[in-house]
Design an enzyme around this catalytic site. Sequence first.
Site, PDB file in Angstrom:
ATOM      1  N   LEU A 115       0.849  -1.194   0.000  1.00 46.16           N
ATOM      2  CA  LEU A 115       0.000   0.000   0.000  1.00 46.16           C
ATOM      3  C   LEU A 115       0.885   1.245   0.000  1.00 46.16           C
ATOM      4  O   LEU A 115       1.685   1.416   0.910  1.00 46.16           O
ATOM      5  CB  LEU A 115      -0.813  -0.034   1.305  1.00 46.16           C
ATOM      6  CG  LEU A 115      -2.193   0.567   1.381  1.00 46.16           C
ATOM      7  CD1 LEU A 115      -3.108  -0.016   0.327  1.00 46.16           C
ATOM      8  CD2 LEU A 115      -2.779   0.306   2.771  1.00 46.16           C
ATOM      9  N   HIS A 116       0.758   2.076  -1.024  1.00 47.67           N
ATOM     10  CA  HIS A 116       1.549   3.305  -0.996  1.00 47.67           C
ATOM     11  C   HIS A 116       0.958   4.439  -1.829  1.00 47.67           C
ATOM     12  O   HIS A 116       1.467   5.550  -1.822  1.00 47.67           O
ATOM     13  CB  HIS A 116       2.980   3.035  -1.478  1.00 47.67           C
ATOM     14  CG  HIS A 116       3.062   2.780  -2.945  1.00 47.67           C
ATOM     15  ND1 HIS A 116       2.760   1.584  -3.498  1.00 47.67           N
ATOM     16  CD2 HIS A 116       3.387   3.605  -3.968  1.00 47.67           C
ATOM     17  CE1 HIS A 116       2.898   1.652  -4.802  1.00 47.67           C
ATOM     18  NE2 HIS A 116       3.276   2.876  -5.123  1.00 47.67           N
ATOM     19  N   ARG A 117      -0.117   4.173  -2.602  1.00 49.44           N
ATOM     20  CA  ARG A 117      -0.654   5.223  -3.475  1.00 49.44           C
ATOM     21  C   ARG A 117      -1.121   6.421  -2.666  1.00 49.44           C
ATOM     22  O   ARG A 117      -1.840   6.241  -1.661  1.00 49.44           O
ATOM     23  CB  ARG A 117      -1.876   4.700  -4.236  1.00 49.44           C
ATOM     24  CG  ARG A 117      -1.571   3.668  -5.234  1.00 49.44           C
ATOM     25  CD  ARG A 117      -1.124   4.247  -6.543  1.00 49.44           C
ATOM     26  NE  ARG A 117      -0.545   3.159  -7.277  1.00 49.44           N
ATOM     27  CZ  ARG A 117       0.354   3.296  -8.232  1.00 49.44           C
ATOM     28  NH1 ARG A 117       0.760   4.485  -8.584  1.00 49.44           N
ATOM     29  NH2 ARG A 117       0.836   2.248  -8.834  1.00 49.44           N
TER      30      ARG A 117
END
Length: 363
Positions: A204-206
Amino acid sequence: MKIVTVAGARPNFMKIAPIIKEFKKHRGWENLLVHTGQHYDEEMCKFFFNDLGISEPDVNLGVGSGLQGEQTGKIMIEFEKILFSHKPDLVTVVGDVNSTLACALVAAKLHIKVAHVEAGLRSFDKLMPEEVNRKLTDQISDYLFAPSPDAVENLIKEGIPESKIFLVGNIMIDTLINFLKKAEKSDILKRLRLSKERYAVLTLHRPSNVDNRQSLTEILSALNLIRERIKIVFPIHPRMQKQIKDFGLENLILGKNNFIITNPLGYLEFLKLISEAKFVLTDSGGIQEETTVLGIPCLTLRKTTERPITVKMGTNIVVGSGKKDIVDAAFNVLEGKAKKGQVPELWDGKTAERIVDILANSD
Ligand code: UD1
Protein backbone atom coordinates in the site's frame (compact mmCIF):
# COMPACT_ATOMS: atom_id res chain seq x y z
CA MET A 1 24.50 3.62 -31.11
CA LYS A 2 24.80 5.58 -27.89
CA ILE A 3 21.94 4.97 -25.48
CA VAL A 4 21.05 6.46 -22.14
CA THR A 5 18.74 4.28 -20.03
CA VAL A 6 16.92 5.86 -17.11
CA ALA A 7 15.74 4.37 -13.84
CA GLY A 8 14.55 6.31 -10.83
CA ALA A 9 12.15 4.47 -8.60
CA ARG A 10 11.78 0.91 -7.38
CA PRO A 11 9.35 -0.34 -10.06
CA ASN A 12 11.77 0.84 -12.75
CA PHE A 13 14.61 -1.44 -11.72
CA MET A 14 13.01 -4.75 -12.72
CA LYS A 15 12.04 -3.18 -16.04
CA ILE A 16 15.50 -1.96 -17.03
CA ALA A 17 17.31 -5.17 -15.99
CA PRO A 18 16.38 -7.31 -19.03
CA ILE A 19 16.73 -4.38 -21.45
CA ILE A 20 20.25 -3.54 -20.33
CA LYS A 21 21.20 -7.20 -20.58
CA GLU A 22 19.94 -7.30 -24.15
CA PHE A 23 21.64 -3.98 -25.08
CA LYS A 24 24.95 -5.47 -23.95
CA LYS A 25 24.70 -8.23 -26.54
CA HIS A 26 24.93 -5.68 -29.36
CA ARG A 27 28.47 -4.86 -30.35
CA GLY A 28 28.80 -1.19 -31.08
CA TRP A 29 25.99 -0.22 -28.71
CA GLU A 30 27.05 1.76 -25.71
CA ASN A 31 24.63 2.18 -22.82
CA LEU A 32 24.89 4.68 -20.00
CA LEU A 33 22.71 3.84 -16.99
CA VAL A 34 21.38 6.92 -15.24
CA HIS A 35 19.73 6.60 -11.82
CA THR A 36 17.83 9.78 -11.03
CA GLY A 37 17.89 9.10 -7.29
CA GLN A 38 14.09 9.52 -6.98
CA HIS A 39 14.34 6.53 -4.65
CA TYR A 40 17.46 6.42 -2.53
CA ASP A 41 16.95 4.22 0.55
CA GLU A 42 18.96 1.00 0.48
CA GLU A 43 15.77 -1.00 0.72
CA MET A 44 14.17 0.84 -2.18
CA CYS A 45 17.23 0.68 -4.46
CA LYS A 46 20.41 -1.10 -3.57
CA PHE A 47 18.80 -4.41 -2.65
CA PHE A 48 17.02 -4.38 -6.00
CA PHE A 49 20.19 -3.67 -7.96
CA ASN A 50 21.92 -6.52 -6.12
CA ASP A 51 19.08 -9.00 -6.58
CA LEU A 52 18.71 -8.24 -10.27
CA GLY A 53 22.44 -8.26 -10.98
CA ILE A 54 22.36 -4.74 -12.41
CA SER A 55 25.73 -3.05 -12.28
CA GLU A 56 26.06 0.21 -10.35
CA PRO A 57 24.53 3.13 -12.27
CA ASP A 58 27.08 5.09 -14.32
CA VAL A 59 25.54 8.30 -13.05
CA ASN A 60 23.33 9.03 -10.03
CA LEU A 61 21.55 12.38 -10.23
CA GLY A 62 20.74 12.17 -6.51
CA VAL A 63 17.56 14.25 -6.73
CA GLY A 64 15.72 12.59 -3.82
CA SER A 65 12.17 13.30 -2.67
CA GLY A 66 10.09 16.42 -3.18
CA LEU A 67 6.76 17.77 -4.32
CA GLN A 68 5.62 16.64 -7.77
CA GLY A 69 6.85 19.72 -9.62
CA GLU A 70 9.95 20.08 -7.51
CA GLN A 71 11.06 16.48 -8.02
CA THR A 72 10.26 16.49 -11.75
CA GLY A 73 12.03 19.81 -12.21
CA LYS A 74 15.15 18.75 -10.33
CA ILE A 75 15.42 15.61 -12.44
CA MET A 76 15.07 17.66 -15.64
CA ILE A 77 17.80 20.12 -14.65
CA GLU A 78 20.28 17.38 -13.78
CA PHE A 79 19.39 15.09 -16.68
CA GLU A 80 19.83 17.84 -19.27
CA LYS A 81 23.46 18.20 -18.19
CA ILE A 82 24.00 14.48 -18.79
CA LEU A 83 22.51 14.64 -22.27
CA PHE A 84 24.65 17.66 -23.17
CA SER A 85 27.83 15.91 -22.13
CA HIS A 86 26.99 12.44 -23.39
CA LYS A 87 25.03 13.22 -26.60
CA PRO A 88 23.19 9.90 -26.97
CA ASP A 89 21.18 8.79 -30.02
CA LEU A 90 18.43 7.32 -27.87
CA VAL A 91 17.02 7.69 -24.37
CA THR A 92 15.14 4.71 -22.95
CA VAL A 93 12.59 5.31 -20.21
CA VAL A 94 10.34 2.77 -18.53
CA GLY A 95 7.06 2.83 -16.63
CA ASP A 96 5.23 5.88 -15.34
CA VAL A 97 7.10 7.50 -12.48
CA ASN A 98 8.20 11.13 -12.30
CA SER A 99 11.67 10.18 -13.55
CA THR A 100 10.10 8.67 -16.70
CA LEU A 101 8.37 11.87 -17.77
CA ALA A 102 11.12 14.23 -16.65
CA CYS A 103 13.82 12.47 -18.68
CA ALA A 104 11.63 11.88 -21.74
CA LEU A 105 10.77 15.58 -21.82
CA VAL A 106 14.38 16.71 -21.64
CA ALA A 107 15.41 14.28 -24.39
CA ALA A 108 12.54 15.24 -26.71
CA LYS A 109 13.42 18.93 -26.41
CA LEU A 110 17.00 18.18 -27.34
CA HIS A 111 15.73 16.22 -30.39
CA ILE A 112 17.01 12.94 -29.02
CA LYS A 113 14.84 9.94 -29.79
CA VAL A 114 12.90 8.48 -26.88
CA ALA A 115 11.87 4.86 -26.38
CA HIS A 116 9.11 4.33 -23.83
CA VAL A 117 8.82 0.82 -22.50
CA GLU A 118 5.35 0.10 -21.05
CA ALA A 119 3.61 2.61 -23.27
CA GLY A 120 -0.14 3.03 -23.61
CA LEU A 121 -1.37 1.98 -20.16
CA ARG A 122 -4.20 4.22 -18.95
CA SER A 123 -6.22 4.33 -15.75
CA PHE A 124 -8.22 7.31 -17.09
CA ASP A 125 -7.80 8.82 -13.64
CA LYS A 126 -5.93 12.08 -14.03
CA LEU A 127 -5.70 12.47 -10.26
CA MET A 128 -2.92 9.88 -10.29
CA PRO A 129 0.46 11.49 -10.97
CA GLU A 130 1.39 8.34 -12.91
CA GLU A 131 -1.48 8.88 -15.39
CA VAL A 132 -0.17 12.34 -16.24
CA ASN A 133 3.32 10.88 -16.61
CA ARG A 134 2.09 8.10 -18.91
CA LYS A 135 0.06 10.30 -21.24
CA LEU A 136 2.70 12.95 -21.67
CA THR A 137 5.60 10.52 -22.06
CA ASP A 138 3.73 8.69 -24.81
CA GLN A 139 2.99 11.91 -26.67
CA ILE A 140 6.68 12.77 -26.97
CA SER A 141 8.17 9.30 -27.50
CA ASP A 142 9.41 7.92 -30.82
CA TYR A 143 9.19 4.23 -30.00
CA LEU A 144 6.18 3.16 -27.97
CA PHE A 145 6.62 -0.37 -26.67
CA ALA A 146 3.21 -1.57 -25.50
CA PRO A 147 2.65 -4.54 -23.17
CA SER A 148 -0.87 -5.49 -24.30
CA PRO A 149 -3.45 -4.87 -27.06
CA ASP A 150 -5.49 -2.48 -24.86
CA ALA A 151 -2.40 -0.28 -24.55
CA VAL A 152 -2.02 -0.21 -28.34
CA GLU A 153 -5.68 0.81 -28.70
CA ASN A 154 -5.27 3.63 -26.17
CA LEU A 155 -2.32 5.04 -28.11
CA ILE A 156 -4.14 4.90 -31.43
CA LYS A 157 -7.14 6.69 -29.88
CA GLU A 158 -4.79 9.43 -28.69
CA GLY A 159 -3.64 10.00 -32.24
CA ILE A 160 -0.20 8.40 -32.06
CA PRO A 161 0.88 7.13 -35.50
CA GLU A 162 0.76 3.34 -35.71
CA SER A 163 4.27 3.30 -37.16
CA LYS A 164 5.60 4.29 -33.71
CA ILE A 165 3.67 1.65 -31.75
CA PHE A 166 5.03 -1.85 -31.15
CA LEU A 167 3.22 -4.59 -29.23
CA VAL A 168 6.13 -6.34 -27.53
CA GLY A 169 4.70 -7.86 -24.33
CA ASN A 170 5.40 -7.19 -20.70
CA ILE A 171 8.95 -6.34 -19.70
CA MET A 172 8.42 -7.04 -15.99
CA ILE A 173 7.54 -10.60 -16.84
CA ASP A 174 10.96 -11.06 -18.47
CA THR A 175 12.45 -10.39 -15.06
CA LEU A 176 9.95 -12.56 -13.24
CA ILE A 177 10.70 -15.51 -15.54
CA ASN A 178 14.45 -14.92 -15.33
CA PHE A 179 14.46 -14.84 -11.53
CA LEU A 180 11.69 -17.18 -10.40
CA LYS A 181 14.01 -20.16 -9.86
CA LYS A 182 16.43 -18.06 -7.84
CA ALA A 183 13.56 -16.55 -5.82
CA GLU A 184 12.32 -20.02 -4.90
CA LYS A 185 15.47 -20.46 -2.82
CA SER A 186 14.73 -17.42 -0.65
CA ASP A 187 14.23 -18.26 3.03
CA ILE A 188 11.73 -15.44 3.58
CA LEU A 189 8.88 -17.80 4.53
CA LYS A 190 11.04 -19.48 7.12
CA ARG A 191 12.25 -16.14 8.50
CA LEU A 192 8.71 -14.83 8.89
CA ARG A 193 7.46 -18.24 10.13
CA LEU A 194 4.92 -18.63 7.34
CA SER A 195 3.66 -21.60 5.41
CA LYS A 196 2.43 -21.76 1.84
CA GLU A 197 -1.05 -20.30 1.28
CA ARG A 198 -1.53 -19.61 5.00
CA TYR A 199 -1.01 -15.87 4.62
CA ALA A 200 -1.92 -12.90 2.44
CA VAL A 201 0.49 -10.20 1.26
CA LEU A 202 -0.34 -6.51 1.39
CA THR A 203 1.32 -3.53 -0.30
CA LEU A 204 0.00 0.00 0.00
CA HIS A 205 1.55 3.31 -1.00
CA ARG A 206 -0.65 5.22 -3.48
CA PRO A 207 -1.29 8.81 -2.42
CA SER A 208 -5.07 8.33 -2.95
CA ASN A 209 -5.04 5.57 -0.31
CA VAL A 210 -2.39 6.66 2.14
CA ASP A 211 -2.27 10.47 1.96
CA ASN A 212 -5.82 10.78 3.25
CA ARG A 213 -6.63 9.90 6.86
CA GLN A 214 -10.17 8.72 6.12
CA SER A 215 -9.30 6.31 3.32
CA LEU A 216 -6.30 4.96 5.20
CA THR A 217 -8.49 4.35 8.28
CA GLU A 218 -11.08 2.59 6.13
CA ILE A 219 -8.48 0.26 4.61
CA LEU A 220 -6.80 -0.48 7.93
CA SER A 221 -10.19 -1.31 9.49
CA ALA A 222 -10.87 -3.78 6.67
CA LEU A 223 -7.48 -5.38 7.20
CA ASN A 224 -8.21 -5.75 10.89
CA LEU A 225 -11.23 -7.91 10.01
CA ILE A 226 -9.30 -9.95 7.44
CA ARG A 227 -6.44 -10.68 9.83
CA GLU A 228 -8.90 -12.47 12.12
CA ARG A 229 -9.00 -15.18 9.44
CA ILE A 230 -5.55 -15.11 7.84
CA LYS A 231 -2.11 -13.67 8.54
CA ILE A 232 -1.29 -10.51 6.59
CA VAL A 233 2.32 -9.79 5.69
CA PHE A 234 2.93 -6.12 5.04
CA PRO A 235 6.28 -4.90 3.71
CA ILE A 236 5.85 -1.24 4.43
CA HIS A 237 6.72 1.53 1.94
CA PRO A 238 8.38 4.69 3.34
CA ARG A 239 5.44 6.86 2.23
CA MET A 240 2.99 4.65 4.14
CA GLN A 241 5.21 4.52 7.22
CA LYS A 242 5.28 8.30 7.34
CA GLN A 243 1.52 8.67 6.89
CA ILE A 244 0.62 6.17 9.62
CA LYS A 245 2.77 8.15 12.02
CA ASP A 246 1.53 11.58 10.88
CA PHE A 247 -2.14 10.53 11.13
CA GLY A 248 -1.59 8.82 14.51
CA LEU A 249 -2.97 5.52 13.22
CA GLU A 250 -0.36 3.27 14.81
CA ASN A 251 -3.05 1.76 17.06
CA LEU A 252 -4.75 0.25 13.99
CA ILE A 253 -1.69 -1.61 12.83
CA LEU A 254 1.19 -1.98 15.27
CA GLY A 255 1.43 -4.94 17.64
CA LYS A 256 -1.65 -6.60 16.17
CA ASN A 257 -1.97 -10.32 16.09
CA ASN A 258 -1.61 -11.76 12.55
CA PHE A 259 -0.26 -8.48 11.13
CA ILE A 260 3.36 -9.05 10.16
CA ILE A 261 5.04 -5.78 9.32
CA THR A 262 8.43 -5.81 7.59
CA ASN A 263 10.70 -3.27 5.97
CA PRO A 264 10.49 -3.12 2.16
CA LEU A 265 11.81 -6.43 0.82
CA GLY A 266 14.25 -7.20 -1.97
CA TYR A 267 12.97 -8.38 -5.35
CA LEU A 268 13.71 -12.07 -4.83
CA GLU A 269 12.21 -12.37 -1.37
CA PHE A 270 9.11 -10.44 -2.40
CA LEU A 271 8.64 -12.65 -5.45
CA LYS A 272 8.90 -15.74 -3.27
CA LEU A 273 6.45 -14.24 -0.79
CA ILE A 274 3.73 -13.49 -3.35
CA SER A 275 4.23 -16.74 -5.25
CA GLU A 276 3.26 -18.79 -2.18
CA ALA A 277 0.56 -16.47 -0.80
CA LYS A 278 -3.13 -17.30 -0.59
CA PHE A 279 -3.85 -13.92 -2.14
CA VAL A 280 -2.41 -10.43 -2.51
CA LEU A 281 -3.94 -7.07 -1.59
CA THR A 282 -2.26 -4.19 -3.37
CA ASP A 283 -2.51 -0.74 -4.90
CA SER A 284 0.65 -1.23 -6.96
CA GLY A 285 0.58 -1.55 -10.74
CA GLY A 286 3.23 -4.16 -11.39
CA ILE A 287 2.03 -6.54 -8.70
CA GLN A 288 -1.30 -6.89 -10.55
CA GLU A 289 0.72 -8.25 -13.49
CA GLU A 290 3.04 -10.46 -11.47
CA THR A 291 0.13 -12.16 -9.67
CA THR A 292 -1.60 -12.77 -13.00
CA VAL A 293 1.44 -14.64 -14.28
CA LEU A 294 1.89 -16.53 -11.01
CA GLY A 295 -1.83 -17.43 -10.86
CA ILE A 296 -2.22 -15.87 -7.41
CA PRO A 297 -5.51 -14.04 -6.69
CA CYS A 298 -4.99 -10.27 -6.57
CA LEU A 299 -7.34 -7.76 -4.96
CA THR A 300 -6.52 -4.26 -6.17
CA LEU A 301 -7.36 -1.59 -3.63
CA ARG A 302 -8.08 1.16 -6.14
CA LYS A 303 -11.05 2.41 -8.13
CA THR A 304 -9.35 1.93 -11.49
CA THR A 305 -6.53 0.01 -13.09
CA GLU A 306 -4.31 0.94 -16.00
CA ARG A 307 -3.77 -2.80 -16.49
CA PRO A 308 -7.29 -4.02 -17.44
CA ILE A 309 -5.89 -7.13 -19.11
CA THR A 310 -5.08 -8.49 -15.63
CA VAL A 311 -8.81 -8.25 -14.86
CA LYS A 312 -10.04 -9.46 -18.25
CA MET A 313 -7.64 -12.40 -18.48
CA GLY A 314 -5.81 -12.71 -15.20
CA THR A 315 -6.45 -13.16 -11.49
CA ASN A 316 -7.03 -9.50 -10.66
CA ILE A 317 -10.18 -7.91 -9.22
CA VAL A 318 -10.42 -4.15 -8.73
CA VAL A 319 -12.20 -3.89 -5.40
CA GLY A 320 -11.78 -0.21 -4.52
CA SER A 321 -10.83 1.12 -1.10
CA GLY A 322 -14.10 0.71 0.80
CA LYS A 323 -14.04 -1.43 3.94
CA LYS A 324 -16.95 -3.73 3.00
CA ASP A 325 -15.74 -4.29 -0.56
CA ILE A 326 -12.27 -5.23 0.61
CA VAL A 327 -13.50 -7.58 3.33
CA ASP A 328 -16.07 -9.26 1.04
CA ALA A 329 -13.49 -9.82 -1.69
CA ALA A 330 -10.95 -11.29 0.74
CA PHE A 331 -13.52 -13.58 2.38
CA ASN A 332 -14.59 -14.79 -1.06
CA VAL A 333 -11.03 -15.91 -1.75
CA LEU A 334 -10.84 -17.59 1.65
CA GLU A 335 -14.07 -19.42 0.85
CA GLY A 336 -12.51 -20.87 -2.30
CA LYS A 337 -14.12 -18.44 -4.73
CA ALA A 338 -10.90 -16.94 -6.10
CA LYS A 339 -10.70 -15.83 -9.70
CA LYS A 340 -8.72 -18.08 -12.01
CA GLY A 341 -6.90 -16.64 -14.95
CA GLN A 342 -4.67 -17.02 -17.97
CA VAL A 343 -1.37 -15.44 -18.92
CA PRO A 344 -1.73 -12.78 -21.66
CA GLU A 345 -0.02 -13.32 -24.98
CA LEU A 346 3.61 -12.17 -25.27
CA TRP A 347 4.11 -12.16 -21.50
CA ASP A 348 6.69 -14.82 -22.21
CA GLY A 349 10.08 -13.52 -21.06
CA LYS A 350 11.15 -12.37 -24.53
CA THR A 351 10.00 -8.76 -24.48
CA ALA A 352 13.48 -7.24 -24.14
CA GLU A 353 14.65 -9.30 -27.11
CA ARG A 354 11.77 -7.99 -29.24
CA ILE A 355 12.47 -4.39 -28.19
CA VAL A 356 16.13 -4.61 -29.09
CA ASP A 357 15.35 -6.27 -32.43
CA ILE A 358 13.03 -3.41 -33.32
CA LEU A 359 15.59 -0.78 -32.31
CA ALA A 360 18.34 -2.59 -34.21
CA ASN A 361 16.30 -2.74 -37.38
CA SER A 362 15.11 0.86 -37.46
CA ASP A 363 16.90 3.93 -38.75
C1 UD1 B 1 6.84 6.38 -6.67
C2 UD1 B 1 6.06 6.46 -7.99
C3 UD1 B 1 5.01 5.37 -8.02
C4 UD1 B 1 5.61 4.01 -7.73
C5 UD1 B 1 6.36 4.07 -6.41
C6 UD1 B 1 6.98 2.75 -6.03
C7 UD1 B 1 5.78 8.73 -8.94
C8 UD1 B 1 4.82 9.82 -9.15
N1 UD1 B 1 5.38 7.73 -8.12
O1 UD1 B 1 5.92 6.67 -5.62
O2 UD1 B 1 4.42 5.35 -9.29
O3 UD1 B 1 4.60 3.05 -7.68
O4 UD1 B 1 7.36 5.07 -6.53
O5 UD1 B 1 7.60 2.81 -4.81
O6 UD1 B 1 6.86 8.76 -9.48
N2 UD1 B 1 10.89 7.85 0.40
C9 UD1 B 1 11.87 7.39 1.22
N3 UD1 B 1 12.91 6.72 0.65
C10 UD1 B 1 13.01 6.48 -0.68
C11 UD1 B 1 11.99 6.98 -1.51
C12 UD1 B 1 10.94 7.64 -0.96
O7 UD1 B 1 11.84 7.56 2.42
O8 UD1 B 1 13.98 5.85 -1.13
C13 UD1 B 1 9.72 8.54 1.00
C14 UD1 B 1 9.85 10.03 1.06
O9 UD1 B 1 9.24 10.49 2.21
C15 UD1 B 1 9.05 10.48 -0.15
C16 UD1 B 1 7.96 9.43 -0.20
O10 UD1 B 1 8.57 8.23 0.24
O11 UD1 B 1 8.58 11.76 -0.02
C17 UD1 B 1 7.39 9.22 -1.56
O12 UD1 B 1 8.42 8.96 -2.53
P1 UD1 B 1 8.21 9.36 -4.08
O13 UD1 B 1 9.33 8.91 -4.91
O14 UD1 B 1 7.84 10.78 -4.16
O15 UD1 B 1 6.92 8.57 -4.49
P2 UD1 B 1 6.45 7.09 -4.17
O16 UD1 B 1 5.24 7.18 -3.30
O17 UD1 B 1 7.56 6.21 -3.74
